[in-house]
Design a protein around this motif. Structure first.
Motif, short mmCIF file in Angstrom:
data_model
loop_
_atom_site.label_atom_id
_atom_site.label_comp_id
_atom_site.label_asym_id
_atom_site.label_seq_id
_atom_site.Cartn_x
_atom_site.Cartn_y
_atom_site.Cartn_z
N UNK A 1 0.81 -1.21 0.00
CA UNK A 1 0.00 0.00 0.00
C UNK A 1 0.85 1.27 0.00
N UNK A 2 2.15 1.13 -0.24
CA UNK A 2 3.04 2.28 -0.22
C UNK A 2 2.87 3.09 -1.51
N UNK A 3 2.62 4.39 -1.41
CA UNK A 3 2.45 5.22 -2.60
C UNK A 3 3.79 5.42 -3.32
N UNK A 4 3.72 5.99 -4.50
CA UNK A 4 4.92 6.21 -5.31
C UNK A 4 5.08 7.71 -5.55
N UNK A 5 5.51 8.44 -4.55
CA UNK A 5 5.69 9.88 -4.75
C UNK A 5 6.84 10.16 -5.70
N UNK A 6 6.71 11.26 -6.44
CA UNK A 6 7.75 11.70 -7.37
C UNK A 6 8.19 13.09 -6.95
N UNK A 7 9.49 13.29 -6.82
CA UNK A 7 10.04 14.57 -6.36
C UNK A 7 9.92 15.61 -7.46
N UNK A 8 9.17 16.66 -7.19
CA UNK A 8 9.05 17.78 -8.13
C UNK A 8 8.82 19.04 -7.32
N UNK A 9 9.88 19.79 -7.01
CA UNK A 9 9.72 20.96 -6.16
C UNK A 9 8.99 22.12 -6.83
N UNK A 10 8.71 21.99 -8.13
CA UNK A 10 8.07 23.09 -8.85
C UNK A 10 6.55 23.00 -8.86
N UNK A 11 6.03 21.86 -8.41
CA UNK A 11 4.57 21.67 -8.40
C UNK A 11 4.11 21.30 -7.00
N UNK A 12 2.94 21.78 -6.58
CA UNK A 12 2.40 21.37 -5.27
C UNK A 12 2.04 19.89 -5.30
N UNK A 13 2.29 19.22 -4.20
CA UNK A 13 1.99 17.79 -4.14
C UNK A 13 0.49 17.55 -3.92
N UNK A 14 -0.05 16.62 -4.69
CA UNK A 14 -1.46 16.26 -4.54
C UNK A 14 -1.64 15.16 -3.50
N UNK A 15 -0.53 14.58 -3.04
CA UNK A 15 -0.61 13.49 -2.07
C UNK A 15 -0.96 14.01 -0.69
N UNK A 16 -1.81 13.27 0.00
CA UNK A 16 -2.11 13.53 1.41
C UNK A 16 -1.50 12.38 2.19
N UNK A 17 -0.22 12.54 2.52
CA UNK A 17 0.55 11.41 2.99
C UNK A 17 0.01 10.81 4.30
N UNK A 18 -0.45 11.65 5.21
CA UNK A 18 -0.97 11.11 6.48
C UNK A 18 -2.22 10.26 6.26
N UNK A 19 -3.01 10.62 5.27
CA UNK A 19 -4.25 9.88 5.01
C UNK A 19 -3.98 8.50 4.41
N UNK A 20 -2.75 8.25 4.00
CA UNK A 20 -2.42 6.98 3.36
C UNK A 20 -1.98 5.91 4.36
N UNK A 21 -2.05 6.24 5.65
CA UNK A 21 -1.66 5.29 6.69
C UNK A 21 -2.89 4.72 7.37
N UNK A 22 -2.77 3.51 7.88
CA UNK A 22 -3.88 2.78 8.51
C UNK A 22 -3.64 2.70 10.02
N UNK A 23 -4.69 2.96 10.78
CA UNK A 23 -4.60 2.91 12.24
C UNK A 23 -4.62 1.46 12.72
N UNK A 24 -3.73 1.12 13.64
CA UNK A 24 -3.73 -0.21 14.26
C UNK A 24 -4.77 -0.21 15.38
N UNK A 25 -5.73 -1.13 15.35
CA UNK A 25 -6.80 -1.11 16.36
C UNK A 25 -6.31 -1.61 17.71
N UNK A 26 -7.01 -1.21 18.76
CA UNK A 26 -6.77 -1.78 20.08
C UNK A 26 -7.23 -3.22 20.07
#
Length: 253
Positions: free
Chosen positions: A169-194
């Motif tokens: 489930x790891x995304x494939x970010x591409x480094x481009x400092x000239x464009x704003x990133x569309x990725x919401x990196x925190x939203x791509x993680x899953x919470x471990x339940x109690x």
């Protein structure tokens, strides 16, 4: 040798976020663990405007203060128990704020380290980097967080929560400092339940010690384990003073 049952407190091992992290490790979630990155700390007020959240002796080396002495023993047992024995340490300490005010409102010179930046080589080859600071403003979800990266997955564990990202489930970010990133990196993680209610960490370990005393059940958090933490703190301070990486000898009787 005298048959006296003894122990030390290692309460952080029993916190919900760290219990979830242990569950992931024991389940083979990470594959090979590559690195551990820890961030601990918060802003402790100097005491002139707002009262300090910590006692003034913490900032006087002559009274036993300092964040290395306070926190490196905790990092030792967390790393040792979860990932492997600490083999080397390289640390840089600072007294970032040299003037503070005590409980009576009197100014004093801060002589102890209020921040430490440590690199620890672990048995098995993983590298841990842990920043400890009483002079940092918090921009994270909890006052302490550990990110563990492995070949099969990663996790970010705090005191209570733990989030994961698997290799599949790891995304494939591409480094481009000239464009704003569309990725919401925190939203791509899953919470471990109690997986059930969790007791207070001190209470949980105390109960285990009582079972050890009364029923002779297994117990590994002995005075030797405490000595390892004290040793790592001493070596951390020495590493900074000498400006070099130091081996951490195995503590034995």
């Amino acid at each position: 040798a005298a048959g006296v049952k003894h122990g030390v407190v290692q309460d952080k091992l029993f916190l919900p976020g760290l219990l979830k992290l242990r569950r992931l490790i024991e389940g083979g979630f990470f594959g090979q663990v590559l690195s551990v990155r820890g961030e601990f700390g918060y802003w402790v007020f100097e005491g002139d405007g707002q009262p300090a959240q910590r006692p003034s002796w913490n900032y006087r080396a002559q009274d036993g203060g300092g964040i290395v002495t306070d926190m490196f023993p905790h990092w030792e047992y967390l790393l040792h128990e979860l990932f492997g024995r600490v083999r080397t340490v390289q640390a840089l300490t600072r007294t970032h704020i040299g003037r503070r005010w005590d409980e009576e409102g009197k100014p004093y010179e801060a002589t102890a380290d209020d921040a430490a930046y440590g690199i620890f080589e672990l048995e098995g080859g993983a590298v841990a980097q842990i920043n400890s600071s009483w002079t940092v403003r918090v921009h994270r979800d909890e006052l302490v967080e550990f990110q563990v990266d492995g070949t099969h997955g990663s996790a970010v564990a705090g005191l209570r929560s733990c989030r994961i990202q698997h290799r599949a489930a790891t995304p494939r970010p591409v480094w481009d400092p000239d464009l704003p990133s569309a990725d919401r990196f925190r939203a791509q993680w899953q919470e471990v339940p109690d997986d059930g209610p969790v007791e207070n960490g001190f209470k949980a370990q105390w109960e285990l010690f009582l079972r050890h005393v009364v029923r002779d059940e297994p117990w590994r958090w002995d005075l030797l384990a405490g000595a390892r933490g004290v040793q790592l703190a001493a070596l951390g301070l020495r590493s900074c003073a000498e400006g070099r990486r130091l081996p951490v000898p195995e503590v034995t009787l």
